[in-house]
Design a protein around this motif. Structure first.
Motif, PDB file in Angstrom:
ATOM      1  N   GLY A  33       0.789  -1.228   0.000  1.00  0.00           N
ATOM      2  CA  GLY A  33       0.000   0.000   0.000  1.00  0.00           C
ATOM      3  C   GLY A  33       0.816   1.269   0.000  1.00  0.00           C
ATOM      4  N   GLN A  34       2.133   1.168   0.210  1.00  0.00           N
ATOM      5  CA  GLN A  34       2.972   2.365   0.181  1.00  0.00           C
ATOM      6  C   GLN A  34       3.292   2.767  -1.251  1.00  0.00           C
ATOM      7  OE1 GLN A  34       6.454   1.704   2.593  1.00  0.00           O
ATOM      8  NE2 GLN A  34       5.333   1.849   4.509  1.00  0.00           N
ATOM      9  N   GLN A  35       3.524   4.054  -1.431  1.00  0.00           N
ATOM     10  CA  GLN A  35       3.893   4.570  -2.736  1.00  0.00           C
ATOM     11  C   GLN A  35       5.355   4.237  -3.033  1.00  0.00           C
ATOM     12  OE1 GLN A  35       1.802   6.107  -5.015  1.00  0.00           O
ATOM     13  NE2 GLN A  35       0.296   5.344  -3.536  1.00  0.00           N
ATOM     14  N   PRO A  36       5.698   4.005  -4.315  1.00  0.00           N
ATOM     15  CA  PRO A  36       7.101   3.743  -4.675  1.00  0.00           C
ATOM     16  C   PRO A  36       8.007   4.888  -4.229  1.00  0.00           C
ATOM     17  CG  PRO A  36       5.646   3.262  -6.520  1.00  0.00           C
ATOM     18  CD  PRO A  36       4.800   3.938  -5.485  1.00  0.00           C
ATOM     19  N   VAL A  37       9.226   4.534  -3.880  1.00  0.00           N
ATOM     20  CA  VAL A  37      10.202   5.519  -3.418  1.00  0.00           C
ATOM     21  C   VAL A  37      11.289   5.671  -4.475  1.00  0.00           C
ATOM     22  CG1 VAL A  37       9.793   5.052  -0.982  1.00  0.00           C
ATOM     23  CG2 VAL A  37      11.508   3.711  -2.222  1.00  0.00           C
ATOM     24  N   THR A  38      12.048   6.748  -4.367  1.00  0.00           N
ATOM     25  CA  THR A  38      13.195   6.932  -5.253  1.00  0.00           C
ATOM     26  C   THR A  38      14.258   5.919  -4.858  1.00  0.00           C
ATOM     27  OG1 THR A  38      12.722   9.286  -5.439  1.00  0.00           O
ATOM     28  CG2 THR A  38      14.938   8.541  -6.077  1.00  0.00           C
ATOM     29  N   PRO A  39      14.627   5.008  -5.760  1.00  0.00           N
ATOM     30  CA  PRO A  39      15.546   3.928  -5.360  1.00  0.00           C
ATOM     31  C   PRO A  39      16.976   4.416  -5.154  1.00  0.00           C
ATOM     32  CG  PRO A  39      15.115   3.847  -7.713  1.00  0.00           C
ATOM     33  CD  PRO A  39      14.217   4.914  -7.172  1.00  0.00           C
ATOM     34  N   ILE A  40      17.694   3.705  -4.315  1.00  0.00           N
ATOM     35  CA  ILE A  40      19.127   3.938  -4.162  1.00  0.00           C
ATOM     36  C   ILE A  40      19.822   3.582  -5.468  1.00  0.00           C
ATOM     37  CG2 ILE A  40      21.204   3.074  -3.001  1.00  0.00           C
ATOM     38  CD1 ILE A  40      19.567   2.768  -0.477  1.00  0.00           C
ATOM     39  N   MET A  41      20.716   4.429  -5.916  1.00  0.00           N
ATOM     40  CA  MET A  41      21.477   4.177  -7.137  1.00  0.00           C
ATOM     41  C   MET A  41      22.773   3.462  -6.787  1.00  0.00           C
ATOM     42  SD  MET A  41      19.406   5.458  -9.262  1.00  0.00           S
ATOM     43  CE  MET A  41      20.377   5.409 -10.777  1.00  0.00           C
ATOM     44  N   ALA A  42      23.203   2.561  -7.663  1.00  0.00           N
ATOM     45  CA  ALA A  42      24.453   1.846  -7.415  1.00  0.00           C
ATOM     46  C   ALA A  42      25.622   2.809  -7.258  1.00  0.00           C
ATOM     47  CB  ALA A  42      24.724   0.860  -8.560  1.00  0.00           C
ATOM     48  N   SER A  43      25.569   3.922  -7.987  1.00  0.00           N
ATOM     49  CA  SER A  43      26.671   4.897  -7.933  1.00  0.00           C
ATOM     50  C   SER A  43      26.777   5.573  -6.572  1.00  0.00           C
ATOM     51  CB  SER A  43      26.483   5.962  -9.022  1.00  0.00           C
ATOM     52  OG  SER A  43      25.218   6.604  -8.871  1.00  0.00           O
ATOM     53  N   SER A  44      25.713   5.468  -5.752  1.00  0.00           N
ATOM     54  CA  SER A  44      25.764   6.091  -4.420  1.00  0.00           C
ATOM     55  C   SER A  44      26.389   5.170  -3.372  1.00  0.00           C
ATOM     56  CB  SER A  44      24.359   6.491  -3.981  1.00  0.00           C
ATOM     57  OG  SER A  44      23.563   5.343  -3.705  1.00  0.00           O
ATOM     58  N   ILE A  45      26.619   3.897  -3.716  1.00  0.00           N
ATOM     59  CA  ILE A  45      27.253   2.947  -2.792  1.00  0.00           C
ATOM     60  C   ILE A  45      28.766   3.097  -2.912  1.00  0.00           C
ATOM     61  CG2 ILE A  45      27.507   0.527  -2.125  1.00  0.00           C
ATOM     62  CD1 ILE A  45      24.676   1.464  -1.771  1.00  0.00           C
ATOM     63  N   VAL A  46      29.410   3.501  -1.829  1.00  0.00           N
ATOM     64  CA  VAL A  46      30.861   3.711  -1.819  1.00  0.00           C
ATOM     65  C   VAL A  46      31.508   2.640  -0.956  1.00  0.00           C
ATOM     66  CG1 VAL A  46      32.721   5.313  -1.248  1.00  0.00           C
ATOM     67  CG2 VAL A  46      30.536   6.190  -2.109  1.00  0.00           C
ATOM     68  N   LEU A  47      32.464   1.910  -1.525  1.00  0.00           N
ATOM     69  CA  LEU A  47      33.129   0.824  -0.808  1.00  0.00           C
ATOM     70  C   LEU A  47      34.343   1.338  -0.041  1.00  0.00           C
ATOM     71  CD1 LEU A  47      33.037  -2.012  -3.518  1.00  0.00           C
ATOM     72  CD2 LEU A  47      31.353  -1.495  -1.730  1.00  0.00           C
ATOM     73  N   HIS A  48      34.628   0.671   1.068  1.00  0.00           N
ATOM     74  CA  HIS A  48      35.800   0.974   1.896  1.00  0.00           C
ATOM     75  C   HIS A  48      37.065   0.493   1.194  1.00  0.00           C
ATOM     76  CE1 HIS A  48      38.532   0.685   5.385  1.00  0.00           C
ATOM     77  NE2 HIS A  48      37.737   1.557   5.983  1.00  0.00           N
ATOM     78  N   ASP A  49      38.194   1.100   1.524  1.00  0.00           N
ATOM     79  CA  ASP A  49      39.478   0.700   0.925  1.00  0.00           C
ATOM     80  C   ASP A  49      39.765  -0.784   1.145  1.00  0.00           C
ATOM     81  OD1 ASP A  49      39.918   3.226  -0.024  1.00  0.00           O
ATOM     82  OD2 ASP A  49      41.325   3.816   1.563  1.00  0.00           O
ATOM     83  N   GLU A  50      39.352  -1.326   2.313  1.00  0.00           N
ATOM     84  CA  GLU A  50      39.604  -2.742   2.587  1.00  0.00           C
ATOM     85  C   GLU A  50      38.737  -3.641   1.699  1.00  0.00           C
ATOM     86  OE1 GLU A  50      39.013  -3.071   6.778  1.00  0.00           O
ATOM     87  OE2 GLU A  50      40.922  -2.089   7.282  1.00  0.00           O
TER      88      GLU A  50
END
Length: 345
Positions: free
Chosen positions: A98-115
């Motif tokens: 019943g909830q309205q769709p949300v703006t999805p997280i983009m893959a480009s916004s996921i930042v990985l740690h150096d490790e």
């Protein structure tokens, strides 16, 4: 035994890719006991390993240990099914019916740690033909800084069912289900999959199925799922019989049980893949990015949580609602395309 039996499905699927006739499997953690050259290859079955830097602390210990394993063995390495753990959006809590769709997280916004980059660098040096990730979202996150070896293939357990015409068989079964009359529907045997955590309306729908279909049962995959049953009983006055609850400790026992059902339904990806392994019609509710990228990659019949507009206020309509979703899945599912995609993978 484990606190999440779904993870065992992933690992079992990865091991099943190995030839059982000419392969000897040893434990990579015992590397200090092996003479150099004793191990020919390293297989790592990992799932929710990649997270945004802000949440990396959850995976730090495992990530560093795996990097060390890869470097110490220094042999050709296959990483099977790695994925990004991500919700649909940055909003708190799981989405609900019943909830309205949300703006999805983009893959480009996921930042990985150096490790995490160090792990992928160690892997790529020993994986000349690439390594598998579970979907395009994860591939896009991993293939940064000049990398291109992450290949989206879904879950290794997608290969467990040996039938090359599985999609055609599933299509026929979906077609038969779609033509089930209201009178016949009450006799359907349905395996229900509870996500954890589970939002209120989704919980009411899934538990309501068990109340309206006497032969239905819930498959629990974590101890936390018992909390969901307790919530349904205490907060919504929706108890179900104890005979309608299953918790498996053996993959083949789980498969045998599912081979007896008419439908597998819910928001648990490994439970869905067990339904596919059993060759039964399976409809998955994608309520996070992780499930969505896998069902899309493997062409599994699915709906997102935002496709489910009917909030189950009147639980006597649950039969009608469920059959509506099954008919929609039957109409959209292309068994031949499913089989071609699985052959390609």
């Amino acid at each position: 035994m484990t606190d999440n039996f779904g993870n065992m499905v992933w690992m079992y699927g990865a091991r099943a890719l190995l030839s059982r006739f000419d392969t000897v499997v040893v434990d990579a953690h015992h590397h200090s006991h092996y003479p150099r050259g004793f191990v020919d290859a390293l297989v790592l079955a990992e799932a929710n390993l990649l997270r945004d830097m802000k949440l990396y602390g959850f995976e730090r210990g495992l990530t560093k240990m795996l990097t060390q394993l890869i470097e110490v063995h220094d042999v050709p390495t296959l990483l099977a099914g790695i994925g990004v753990q991500s919700l649909f959006s940055n909003t708190t809590g799981p989405p609900d019916i019943g909830q309205q769709p949300v703006t999805p997280i983009m893959a480009s916004s996921i930042v990985l740690h150096d490790e995490q980059h160090a792990l992928l660098n160690a892997l790529e040096q020993r994986a000349p033909y690439g390594y598998s990730v579970r979907g395009d979202f994860t591939a896009e996150v991993a293939n940064v800084h000049g990398r291109r070896k992450a290949v989206a293939l879904g879950c290794p357990s997608f290969m467990l069912n040996p039938d090359p015409c599985l999609g055609v068989s599933l299509k026929k079964q979906f077609h038969a289900l779609a033509h089930t009359s209201a009178g016949q529907a009450a006799g359907l045997k349905i395996a229900v999959l509870l996500p954890h955590p589970v939002a209120p309306n989704l919980l009411k729908l899934l538990i309501g199925i068990c109340r309206e279909f006497p032969k239905a049962f819930v498959v629990l995959q974590t101890p936390g799922d018992y909390d969901s049953l307790r919530r349904a009983r205490v907060e919504y006055n929706m108890p179900i019989e104890h005979t309608q609850v299953r918790y498996f400790y053996d993959i083949q026992a789980w498969r045998r049980e599912l081979r007896q059902v008419d439908l597998v339904f819910g928001a648990r990806i490994h439970g869905s893949l067990m339904g596919i392994y059993a060759g039964r019609p399976t409809l998955t509710i994608a309520n996070d990015q992780r499930i969505l990228e896998m069902v899309e990659q493997m062409m599994l019949p699915h709906e997102t949580i935002f496709d489910m507009h009917d909030v189950p206020q009147n639980f006597h309509r649950i039969k009608e609602l469920l059959l509506k979703h099954v008919r929609g899945a039957a109409a959209k599912f292309d068994g031949n395309s499913f089989d071609r995609n699985r052959a390609r993978i």
